[in-house]
Structures are given as structure tokens and as C-alpha cells.
Design a protein around this motif. Sequence first.
Motif, mmCIF file in Angstrom:
data_model
loop_
_atom_site.group_PDB
_atom_site.id
_atom_site.type_symbol
_atom_site.label_atom_id
_atom_site.label_comp_id
_atom_site.label_asym_id
_atom_site.label_seq_id
_atom_site.Cartn_x
_atom_site.Cartn_y
_atom_site.Cartn_z
ATOM 1 N N THR A 87 9.098 6.693 -22.335
ATOM 2 C CA THR A 87 10.107 5.928 -23.069
ATOM 3 C C THR A 87 11.238 6.806 -23.605
ATOM 4 O O THR A 87 12.304 6.291 -23.964
ATOM 5 C CB THR A 87 9.447 5.184 -24.242
ATOM 6 O OG1 THR A 87 8.766 6.144 -25.074
ATOM 7 C CG2 THR A 87 8.465 4.132 -23.749
ATOM 8 N N ALA B 15 14.053 3.931 -15.028
ATOM 9 C CA ALA B 15 12.650 3.578 -15.256
ATOM 10 C C ALA B 15 12.246 2.405 -14.363
ATOM 11 O O ALA B 15 11.103 2.343 -13.876
ATOM 12 C CB ALA B 15 12.424 3.240 -16.729
ATOM 13 N N ALA B 16 13.186 1.488 -14.135
ATOM 14 C CA ALA B 16 12.901 0.344 -13.260
ATOM 15 C C ALA B 16 12.664 0.782 -11.821
ATOM 16 O O ALA B 16 12.044 0.047 -11.037
ATOM 17 C CB ALA B 16 14.065 -0.644 -13.317
ATOM 18 N N GLU C 125 14.461 6.257 -21.764
ATOM 19 C CA GLU C 125 15.283 5.095 -22.149
ATOM 20 C C GLU C 125 15.971 5.333 -23.493
ATOM 21 O O GLU C 125 17.087 4.855 -23.711
ATOM 22 C CB GLU C 125 14.399 3.853 -22.202
ATOM 23 C CG GLU C 125 13.750 3.543 -20.862
ATOM 24 C CD GLU C 125 12.927 2.270 -20.900
ATOM 25 O OE1 GLU C 125 13.318 1.339 -21.621
ATOM 26 O OE2 GLU C 125 11.889 2.224 -20.216
ATOM 27 N N ARG C 126 15.324 6.053 -24.386
ATOM 28 C CA ARG C 126 15.961 6.322 -25.681
ATOM 29 C C ARG C 126 17.134 7.282 -25.520
ATOM 30 O O ARG C 126 18.161 7.131 -26.183
ATOM 31 C CB ARG C 126 14.939 6.900 -26.657
ATOM 32 C CG ARG C 126 13.867 5.908 -27.117
ATOM 33 C CD ARG C 126 13.172 6.424 -28.370
ATOM 34 N NE ARG C 126 12.506 7.698 -28.140
ATOM 35 C CZ ARG C 126 11.257 7.826 -27.708
ATOM 36 N NH1 ARG C 126 10.533 6.749 -27.436
ATOM 37 N NH2 ARG C 126 10.713 9.013 -27.531
ATOM 38 N N TRP D 69 19.023 7.919 -22.773
ATOM 39 C CA TRP D 69 20.159 7.401 -22.009
ATOM 40 C C TRP D 69 20.068 5.873 -21.998
ATOM 41 O O TRP D 69 19.378 5.285 -21.133
ATOM 42 C CB TRP D 69 20.127 7.956 -20.587
ATOM 43 C CG TRP D 69 20.203 9.459 -20.542
ATOM 44 C CD1 TRP D 69 21.289 10.235 -20.812
ATOM 45 C CD2 TRP D 69 19.133 10.375 -20.219
ATOM 46 N NE1 TRP D 69 20.985 11.569 -20.674
ATOM 47 C CE2 TRP D 69 19.674 11.692 -20.299
ATOM 48 C CE3 TRP D 69 17.800 10.230 -19.844
ATOM 49 C CZ2 TRP D 69 18.901 12.826 -20.046
ATOM 50 C CZ3 TRP D 69 17.033 11.353 -19.590
ATOM 51 C CH2 TRP D 69 17.588 12.632 -19.689
ATOM 52 N N PRO D 70 20.748 5.203 -22.916
ATOM 53 C CA PRO D 70 20.574 3.756 -23.104
ATOM 54 C C PRO D 70 20.877 2.924 -21.857
ATOM 55 O O PRO D 70 20.266 1.865 -21.675
ATOM 56 C CB PRO D 70 21.577 3.440 -24.227
ATOM 57 C CG PRO D 70 21.754 4.733 -24.952
ATOM 58 C CD PRO D 70 21.645 5.800 -23.912
ATOM 59 N N CYS D 71 21.808 3.372 -21.032
ATOM 60 C CA CYS D 71 22.120 2.612 -19.808
ATOM 61 C C CYS D 71 21.310 3.130 -18.621
ATOM 62 O O CYS D 71 20.639 2.375 -17.914
ATOM 63 C CB CYS D 71 23.621 2.707 -19.506
ATOM 64 S SG CYS D 71 24.670 1.949 -20.762
ATOM 65 N N TYR D 72 21.372 4.422 -18.417
ATOM 66 C CA TYR D 72 20.682 5.023 -17.271
ATOM 67 C C TYR D 72 19.161 4.917 -17.409
ATOM 68 O O TYR D 72 18.456 4.640 -16.424
ATOM 69 C CB TYR D 72 21.093 6.485 -17.167
ATOM 70 C CG TYR D 72 20.278 7.325 -16.216
ATOM 71 C CD1 TYR D 72 20.611 7.411 -14.871
ATOM 72 C CD2 TYR D 72 19.170 8.068 -16.682
ATOM 73 C CE1 TYR D 72 19.871 8.200 -14.006
ATOM 74 C CE2 TYR D 72 18.426 8.852 -15.821
ATOM 75 C CZ TYR D 72 18.769 8.919 -14.485
ATOM 76 O OH TYR D 72 18.034 9.701 -13.632
ATOM 77 N N GLY D 73 18.660 5.118 -18.631
ATOM 78 C CA GLY D 73 17.212 5.179 -18.841
ATOM 79 C C GLY D 73 16.458 3.963 -18.338
ATOM 80 O O GLY D 73 15.549 4.092 -17.493
ATOM 81 N N PRO D 74 16.793 2.754 -18.828
ATOM 82 C CA PRO D 74 16.066 1.572 -18.340
ATOM 83 C C PRO D 74 16.220 1.364 -16.834
ATOM 84 O O PRO D 74 15.287 0.909 -16.167
ATOM 85 C CB PRO D 74 16.725 0.433 -19.132
ATOM 86 C CG PRO D 74 17.273 1.084 -20.360
ATOM 87 C CD PRO D 74 17.722 2.439 -19.916
ATOM 88 N N ALA D 75 17.409 1.692 -16.322
ATOM 89 C CA ALA D 75 17.647 1.477 -14.894
ATOM 90 C C ALA D 75 16.798 2.416 -14.038
ATOM 91 O O ALA D 75 16.210 2.003 -13.034
ATOM 92 C CB ALA D 75 19.137 1.680 -14.586
#
Length: 281
Positions: free
Chosen positions: A151, A165-166, A154-155, A157-163
Motif C-alpha cells: 500500500t 497496483a491494478a 499507492e500512498r 504516488w496517488p495517481c500512479y500507485g493505484p494504477a
Amino acid sequence: METGGPSGDAAVAWQRAATARERAARAEVLAAQQEALAQQDPSSVHAKIAANHRRSANCHRSSAELQEAYARRLTALRQPHEPLPLFMGVVADACGTNSAALTLIGSDHSQLAVAASDEGARAAQDLEFVLGEGPSTDAAARRSRVSAVGTAIERRWPCYGPAVAALGVGEVIAVPLETADGCLGSLAVFDPRPGTATAAVFADVTEALVRTVLLGPDADPELYGDTDHRDTVHQAAGMLSVQEHCAVGDALSMLKARAYAEGVPVDEMARRIVHREYRLA
């Protein structure tokens, strides 16, 4: 670039490896001579010179190992229709992972070119290219190692992180490709095997990449043709700038935004625009 298919590239790789081995051997001889002089006069600069020669020898040896590994993969091809192995594949192996990407940057830290070992690494670099944030960007800008797990990705890099991780990425590490005068870009690895992507491994691999593969006397900055300079993306941005009567930089931002919004790889979006299969308006 010297070529001629798998056998031609293999011959080139073996020759580059042999040259690197010879340079490593010469550096070791010089290091031994300086170490002998340092023993006679410990207060002199010979110890420092010897350390530099040892470092140079390690660099050439690492370069030779990368070239030999690539030559073995090419030599192992049995069928002419088999896809050629990627040079970045051996770089990934050396870093203890199956997924690695090398990014070259400009003076404004924008991506100029990318080479990836696999589709996952390429997709991750495309996300950085589109979103303008991520480990490769930070490593090059700060000229320091960047890493994040779980996690924390995601913390950070708010945009890159979730993407990313997906995409299934659970760990990222990136290091700068430094020169005496600046930074060429960065090397990123994804989900390295536990305990393999050590600082020493990164130091050996990145120094070999910078000093011998990218900038050395026998350099091949195209990495046997693996490097993508995003020519189609820049061509599409140029076409958009004419269509939309805007600066090329603005057109490139529009292209990236539309590709991300529609979930299409930026290269594919660019291809459609260049082939007039898609218009932004």
C-alpha cells in the motif's frame, strides 16, 4: 548497429563480452600494480587509484556477464520464427526479477525513450509517461534509490500507485543511471525475488549499463533494437498540434489524458491517430 538475425546478434554480443573481459583484466592488472605501490607508501594516492581500477574492472565484468547472458539466449533459439529475446530480459534476470524497465530522460526529466523486459514493465512505464509520477521519475529527479511495497506504492504516488497496483505490482525499486555530469534516466524493477535486488547488484548493473552499454566505446544505446523512442507518440502529438492549433507539448498532454481516460496504451492511441483511425474532437 551490427546485425544479421539471431546468429549475427549473438556474434556481436559474444564479441562485446570478450572485449569487456579484456578491459576488466587490464583494469585488474593496473589495480594490482597500484596496490603494490600503496603498500610501499601508504600515504600516497595509489590506494585510491587502485580502488578506481577495481571499480572499473567490476563494471566491465558486469557488462560482460550481461552480454554473455544475452548471447546464450540468442544461441538457444531453435526455430527461425521464435521471437528474439529482449536484452532487457537479461538485465531483469541480473536484478533478480522477471520485470524491469530502463527509461532515458531529457533535461526536463521527461521520458525520451524506454526499454522493458516484458509487457508488465512496459505498462508500468507507460503509466509513468502518462501520469508524470512514479518511481523511475523520482529516482532520476532525486538521483537516489526509490522503493515502495504494497500500500506504500499507492500512498506515495496517488495517481500512479493505484494504477500500477491494478497491474498486479506489489513492489517497485528504481535507481538512477548517473554519470559524472548528471543523470541519464533510471532503471526500475518490479516484484524482485526476495533478497535478490540488493544495493550491490543495482550498483554493478547500473554502472555496467551506463559506462559500457549506453556510453562506452562499444556502446549500443539501442540495446539491440529494444529501445523505443516513442516516435509514433511524438508524431501523433505533432499531428494533434496542427489539428487543434496548440503547442506540441499541449497536444502531447491531450493525447496522454485521452489514452488514460479510455484505458488505451498511449502508443496504441498514438498509432490510431497517426493512421487517422481516431480523432480527439
